[in-house]
Design an enzyme around this catalytic site. Structure first.
Site, PDB file in Angstrom:
ATOM      1  N   THR A  39       4.451  -4.912   7.254  1.00  0.00           N
ATOM      2  CA  THR A  39       3.349  -4.770   7.893  1.00  0.00           C
ATOM      3  C   THR A  39       3.166  -6.021   8.901  1.00  0.00           C
ATOM      4  OG1 THR A  39       2.069  -3.591   6.120  1.00  0.00           O
ATOM      5  CG2 THR A  39       0.705  -4.610   7.654  1.00  0.00           C
ATOM      6  N   TYR A  53      -0.734   2.510  10.201  1.00  0.00           N
ATOM      7  CA  TYR A  53       0.193   1.902  11.367  1.00  0.00           C
ATOM      8  C   TYR A  53       1.543   2.217  10.890  1.00  0.00           C
ATOM      9  CZ  TYR A  53       0.180  -1.310   7.405  1.00  0.00           C
ATOM     10  OH  TYR A  53       0.455  -1.650   6.100  1.00  0.00           O
ATOM     11  N   THR A 119       4.794  -6.351   2.158  1.00  0.00           N
ATOM     12  CA  THR A 119       3.973  -6.822   0.837  1.00  0.00           C
ATOM     13  C   THR A 119       4.157  -6.116  -0.483  1.00  0.00           C
ATOM     14  OG1 THR A 119       1.904  -5.588   1.262  1.00  0.00           O
ATOM     15  CG2 THR A 119       1.991  -7.905   2.134  1.00  0.00           C
ATOM     16  N   ASP A 120       4.728  -4.862  -0.132  1.00  0.00           N
ATOM     17  CA  ASP A 120       4.917  -3.998  -1.486  1.00  0.00           C
ATOM     18  C   ASP A 120       6.015  -4.570  -2.635  1.00  0.00           C
ATOM     19  OD1 ASP A 120       4.536  -0.532  -0.096  1.00  0.00           O
ATOM     20  OD2 ASP A 120       3.363  -2.206  -0.177  1.00  0.00           O
ATOM     21  N   LYS A 192       1.069  -8.856  -6.139  1.00  0.00           N
ATOM     22  CA  LYS A 192       0.037  -7.884  -5.198  1.00  0.00           C
ATOM     23  C   LYS A 192      -0.782  -7.131  -6.303  1.00  0.00           C
ATOM     24  CE  LYS A 192       0.084  -4.421  -1.383  1.00  0.00           C
ATOM     25  NZ  LYS A 192       0.920  -3.718  -0.427  1.00  0.00           N
ATOM     26  N   GLU A 311       3.426  -6.298 -31.660  1.00  0.00           N
ATOM     27  CA  GLU A 311       3.459  -4.817 -31.714  1.00  0.00           C
ATOM     28  C   GLU A 311       4.682  -4.259 -32.136  1.00  0.00           C
ATOM     29  OE1 GLU A 311      -0.431  -4.104 -30.538  1.00  0.00           O
ATOM     30  OE2 GLU A 311       1.021  -2.862 -31.336  1.00  0.00           O
TER      31      GLU A 311
HETATM   32  N1  DGL Z   1       5.178  -0.245   3.914  1.00  0.00           N
HETATM   33  C1  DGL Z   1       4.794  -1.554   3.064  1.00  0.00           C
HETATM   34  C2  DGL Z   1       5.615  -2.642   3.203  1.00  0.00           C
HETATM   35  O1  DGL Z   1       6.519  -2.835   3.919  1.00  0.00           O
HETATM   36  C3  DGL Z   1       3.491  -2.099   4.099  1.00  0.00           C
HETATM   37  C4  DGL Z   1       2.579  -3.088   3.135  1.00  0.00           C
HETATM   38  C5  DGL Z   1       2.716  -4.246   3.764  1.00  0.00           C
HETATM   39  O2  DGL Z   1       3.824  -5.088   4.436  1.00  0.00           O
HETATM   40  O3  DGL Z   1       1.882  -5.122   3.792  1.00  0.00           O
HETATM   41  O4  DGL Z   1       5.564  -3.381   2.029  1.00  0.00           O
END
Ligand code: DGL
Length: 354
Positions: A39, A53, A119-120, A192, A311
């Protein structure tokens, strides 16, 4: 050739200016930005599109050109390693990126490295680099939750912060870092935790520090092994073993563990509660262990850590606990650890230490 006094004065001034600019640049640290997409390189149709986007569109040179402030912080060079959304990262992407980071870290004319990333899966890449790149130089992974085209986009300041930290001597030896939303987090601890807010990245053990207007404020340092202190080295790794994650939930069929564990070096159990295993799944995991697959108990619960022999009788079953690592981080560590012929006892030591 005749040169007027006026021109001579101008030329002398220009030469002086160039010389002082060069001298100034020579004092600045050298930072390389390795861009992978996400992103932070995204673009939306309008400024109102903060969540709708296309990721991985803007090239690294444009990201740098859009942030002239960083030229006062460091001499910055950009490399476009990939241009992908990070959910599509593969083990090969991890290896390629880490090898480039390692090579750059050995260069005398490189003081710090920034990796821009979606971020993923940013938390997975940051932890991977933390485990395998043998350097004390700052490595900072950064992303954004909104594309640069959106109102109140967060990418520009996140990137500015990342370059500042990567250029900072006081960031050396702290392992791989993640700068998002004014915080400096450990690449090992951070995940995240929210998928639609700029304050998305959290560590249950807290941030290492904050960065405000280009100044780092540190409050703690990592205690787990990382980077230069690691026993793992990307320069000696050519491939990563298959390690996959089985998600635990009510009425989960044992067959899902059988399918996921087949052909894997290890299976990560994303268990309910403290890594609990449904009684109908235990025999399947015991069979996988008997077939040489390492069984690692993590938890789908975001906080706390999995206790050994609580556990499940891990000693008796020869299983490993992931400690405080969530399933996706446990998978990264298991893949790195199992590039070596480790026993389950060694593997458990690795999960205590990294
Ligand atoms: N498609 C997600 C990625 O590339 C978008 C999320 C992001 O980068 O914030 O990880």
């Amino acid at each position: 050739m005749y040169l007027s006094p006026r021109f001579r004065a101008f030329a002398a001034g220009a030469a002086l200016l160039t010389a002082s600019a060069l001298a100034y640049a020579q004092q600045l640290p050298n930072v390389v930005i390795l861009a992978t997409g996400g992103t932070i390189a995204g673009a939306g149709a309008s400024a109102a599109n903060s969540a709708t986007y296309a990721a991985a569109k803007v090239p690294v040179d444009k990201l740098i050109a859009g942030l002239p402030e960083i030229s006062k912080v460091a001499n910055v060079k950009g490399e476009q390693v990939f241009q992908i959304a990070s959910e599509s990262f593969t083990n090969d992407n991890l290896l390629t990126l880490a090898k480039r980071v390692s090579a750059l870290s050995k260069q005398g004319d490189v003081d710090g490295i920034v990796v821009t990333h979606g971020t993923d899966t940013l938390e997975e890449t940051a932890y991977f680099l933390n485990l395998v790149v043998r350097t004390t130089k700052p490595i900072v992974v950064v992303g954004s939750m909104r594309p640069g085209t959106a109102l109140s986009a967060d990418g520009a300041l996140n990137l500015y912060d990342a370059v500042n930290v990567a250029a900072s001597k006081d960031a050396m030896g702290k392992g791989v870092l993640v700068t998002m939303n004014d915080e400096i987090n450990s690449g090992r601890d951070v995940s995240k935790s929210i998928n639609i807010k700029t304050e998305a990245f959290k560590s249950q053990w807290g941030a290492l520090g904050m960065i405000v207007e280009g100044k780092n404020y540190w409050f703690r340092a990592p205690v787990k092994r990382h980077t230069a202190q690691s026993e793992f080295n990307i320069d000696e790794i050519t491939a990563l073993p298959q390690v996959d994650i089985a998600y635990g939930y009510g009425s989960v069929p044992a067959s899902s563990y059988e399918a996921i564990g087949k052909g894997s070096k290890a299976i990560i159990h994303a268990g309910t509660g403290n890594g609990s295993v449904a009684d109908r799944v235990v025999p399947t995991l015991q069979k996988l262990r008997a077939d040489g697959v390492q069984v690692i108990r993590s938890a789908r619960v975001p906080g706390g850590f999995v206790l050994r022999n609580a556990e499940q009788p891990d000693d008796k079953y020869d299983w490993v606990v992931a400690h405080d690592l969530n399933p996706q981080k446990a998978r990264i560590l298991a893949m790195v650890a199992l590039t070596k012929p480790l026993s389950s006892a060694d593997l458990q030591r690795v999960f205590w230490e990294y």
